[in-house]
Design a protein around this motif. Structure first.
Motif, PDB file in Angstrom:
ATOM      1  N   MET A   1       8.842  33.599 -11.331  1.00 14.65           N
ATOM      2  CA  MET A   1       9.064  35.027 -11.068  1.00 14.65           C
ATOM      3  C   MET A   1       7.866  35.622 -10.332  1.00 14.65           C
ATOM      4  N   PRO A   2       8.093  36.233  -9.169  1.00 18.66           N
ATOM      5  CA  PRO A   2       6.947  36.803  -8.446  1.00 18.66           C
ATOM      6  C   PRO A   2       6.378  38.017  -9.183  1.00 18.66           C
ATOM      7  N   VAL A   3       5.074  38.219  -9.060  1.00 14.83           N
ATOM      8  CA  VAL A   3       4.433  39.402  -9.623  1.00 14.83           C
ATOM      9  C   VAL A   3       3.571  40.054  -8.544  1.00 14.83           C
ATOM     10  N   GLY A   4       3.242  41.315  -8.761  1.00 17.56           N
ATOM     11  CA  GLY A   4       2.380  42.018  -7.817  1.00 17.56           C
ATOM     12  C   GLY A   4       2.885  43.411  -7.556  1.00 17.56           C
ATOM     13  N   PRO A   5       2.044  44.213  -6.882  1.00 15.47           N
ATOM     14  CA  PRO A   5       2.415  45.618  -6.661  1.00 15.47           C
ATOM     15  C   PRO A   5       3.607  45.788  -5.719  1.00 15.47           C
ATOM     16  N   LEU A   6       3.967  44.724  -5.012  1.00 17.94           N
ATOM     17  CA  LEU A   6       5.065  44.846  -4.048  1.00 17.94           C
ATOM     18  C   LEU A   6       6.326  44.125  -4.524  1.00 17.94           C
ATOM     19  N   VAL A   7       6.344  43.800  -5.805  1.00 19.21           N
ATOM     20  CA  VAL A   7       7.546  43.180  -6.372  1.00 19.21           C
ATOM     21  C   VAL A   7       8.398  44.279  -7.004  1.00 19.21           C
ATOM     22  N   VAL A   8       9.646  44.323  -6.623  1.00 17.56           N
ATOM     23  CA  VAL A   8      10.549  45.362  -7.116  1.00 17.56           C
ATOM     24  C   VAL A   8      11.720  44.710  -7.831  1.00 17.56           C
ATOM     25  N   GLN A   9      11.987  45.188  -9.032  1.00 21.26           N
ATOM     26  CA  GLN A   9      13.155  44.714  -9.768  1.00 21.26           C
ATOM     27  C   GLN A   9      14.401  45.415  -9.210  1.00 21.26           C
ATOM     28  N   VAL A  10      15.403  44.638  -8.873  1.00 19.43           N
ATOM     29  CA  VAL A  10      16.556  45.244  -8.192  1.00 19.43           C
ATOM     30  C   VAL A  10      17.876  45.096  -8.950  1.00 19.43           C
ATOM     31  N   TYR A 111      14.930  37.537   3.808  1.00 16.91           N
ATOM     32  CA  TYR A 111      13.995  37.128   2.765  1.00 16.91           C
ATOM     33  C   TYR A 111      14.800  36.866   1.497  1.00 16.91           C
ATOM     34  N   PRO A 112      14.281  36.010   0.611  1.00 14.37           N
ATOM     35  CA  PRO A 112      15.059  35.674  -0.584  1.00 14.37           C
ATOM     36  C   PRO A 112      14.921  36.695  -1.715  1.00 14.37           C
ATOM     37  N   ILE A 113      16.003  36.921  -2.427  1.00 15.19           N
ATOM     38  CA  ILE A 113      15.936  37.633  -3.707  1.00 15.19           C
ATOM     39  C   ILE A 113      15.673  36.567  -4.756  1.00 15.19           C
ATOM     40  N   GLU A 114      14.574  36.751  -5.509  1.00 20.03           N
ATOM     41  CA  GLU A 114      14.197  35.739  -6.498  1.00 20.03           C
ATOM     42  C   GLU A 114      14.485  36.272  -7.884  1.00 20.03           C
ATOM     43  N   GLY A 115      15.472  35.689  -8.538  1.00 22.36           N
ATOM     44  CA  GLY A 115      15.904  36.223  -9.824  1.00 22.36           C
ATOM     45  C   GLY A 115      16.515  37.593  -9.566  1.00 22.36           C
ATOM     46  N   ALA A 117      14.478  40.081  -8.510  1.00 20.14           N
ATOM     47  CA  ALA A 117      13.358  40.782  -7.887  1.00 20.14           C
ATOM     48  C   ALA A 117      13.262  40.479  -6.397  1.00 20.14           C
ATOM     49  N   VAL A 118      12.766  41.463  -5.664  1.00 20.82           N
ATOM     50  CA  VAL A 118      12.385  41.199  -4.281  1.00 20.82           C
ATOM     51  C   VAL A 118      10.873  41.361  -4.190  1.00 20.82           C
ATOM     52  N   ASP A 119      10.238  40.453  -3.478  1.00 17.19           N
ATOM     53  CA  ASP A 119       8.800  40.525  -3.262  1.00 17.19           C
ATOM     54  C   ASP A 119       8.576  40.992  -1.828  1.00 17.19           C
ATOM     55  N   LEU A 120       8.086  42.209  -1.695  1.00 24.23           N
ATOM     56  CA  LEU A 120       7.904  42.774  -0.360  1.00 24.23           C
ATOM     57  C   LEU A 120       6.599  42.311   0.291  1.00 24.23           C
ATOM     58  N   ALA A 121       5.772  41.574  -0.452  1.00 23.85           N
ATOM     59  CA  ALA A 121       4.477  41.153   0.096  1.00 23.85           C
ATOM     60  C   ALA A 121       4.605  40.292   1.359  1.00 23.85           C
ATOM     61  N   PRO A 122       5.467  39.279   1.394  1.00 21.32           N
ATOM     62  CA  PRO A 122       5.574  38.490   2.635  1.00 21.32           C
ATOM     63  C   PRO A 122       6.012  39.335   3.827  1.00 21.32           C
ATOM     64  N   LEU A 123       6.912  40.243   3.577  1.00 22.52           N
ATOM     65  CA  LEU A 123       7.392  41.155   4.620  1.00 22.52           C
ATOM     66  C   LEU A 123       6.236  41.987   5.186  1.00 22.52           C
TER      67      LEU A 123
END
Ligand SMILES: [Zn+2]
Ligand SMILES: [Zn+2]
Length: 178
Positions: A1-10, A111-115, A117-123
């Motif tokens: 599961m990605p973590v960080g300030p740019l990870v959003v639960q969707v 970009y992939p939805i992981e679980g 969550a979306v991780d906007l950091a790579p974007l």
């Protein structure tokens, strides 16, 4: 599961197609993600945050992310080597999709939805990398350094004479023998 300030639960957002949520955050950037792929002569200063303002909208099959990223950059003028800087300001619109079902082709544009969550950091990092100035100038008409003595021609004049182009030397010989 990605973590960080740019990870959003969707999960909540995706319950109904067309729902939107907003994320406005100032996220620190990962220098490791920013440096190796960059051919630019400029960079985001260490520890500088990116200002991210996004709207996430769910649709059948994924989440559309629209918004804006702003980040400072710094570098040196390619002509006179003076420090230069500015801000990249990028408008974005990208899709996040569920991983493909078995046997389905991968959507390489998304970009992939992981679980859930979306991780906007790579974007964010990819957008900034693509936008960093390649060979910045302190100003459009920068006069640069004198190639002979190194004087900054924006601030001083030197008495150096440009070397003669060797291609004209044979013409001089012809001229003086006539
Ligand atoms: Zn310059
Ligand atoms: Zn000079």
């Amino acid at each position: 599961m990605p973590v960080g300030p740019l990870v959003v639960q969707v999960a909540q957002l995706r319950r109904r197609s067309g729902s939107t949520s907003r994320l406005h955050t100032s996220a620190p950037l990962d220098q490791v993600l920013l440096t190796p792929a960059s051919a630019a002569d400029s960079r985001v200063p260490e520890g500088a945050p990116a200002d991210c303002d996004f709207v996430l909208e769910s649709y059948d099959g994924g989440v559309m992310v629209t918004g804006r990223v702003r980040a400072p950059w710094s570098g040196v003028c390619r002509r006179c080597t003076a420090p230069v800087g500015g801000e990249v300001d990028i408008a974005l619109k990208e899709r996040y999709c569920d991983p493909p079902a078995r046997g389905e082709p991968e959507d390489e544009e998304a970009y992939p939805i992981e679980g859930d969550a979306v991780d906007l950091a790579p974007l964010v990092h990819e957008a900034i990398l693509a936008e960093l100035p390649l060979a910045p100038l302190c100003r459009e008409d920068c006069l640069g350094l004198c190639p002979q003595c190194g004087a900054d021609r924006n601030h001083e004049t030197c008495s150096c004479v440009a070397p003669r182009d060797p291609r004209w030397a044979s013409l001089d010989v012809l001229r003086s023998s006539s």
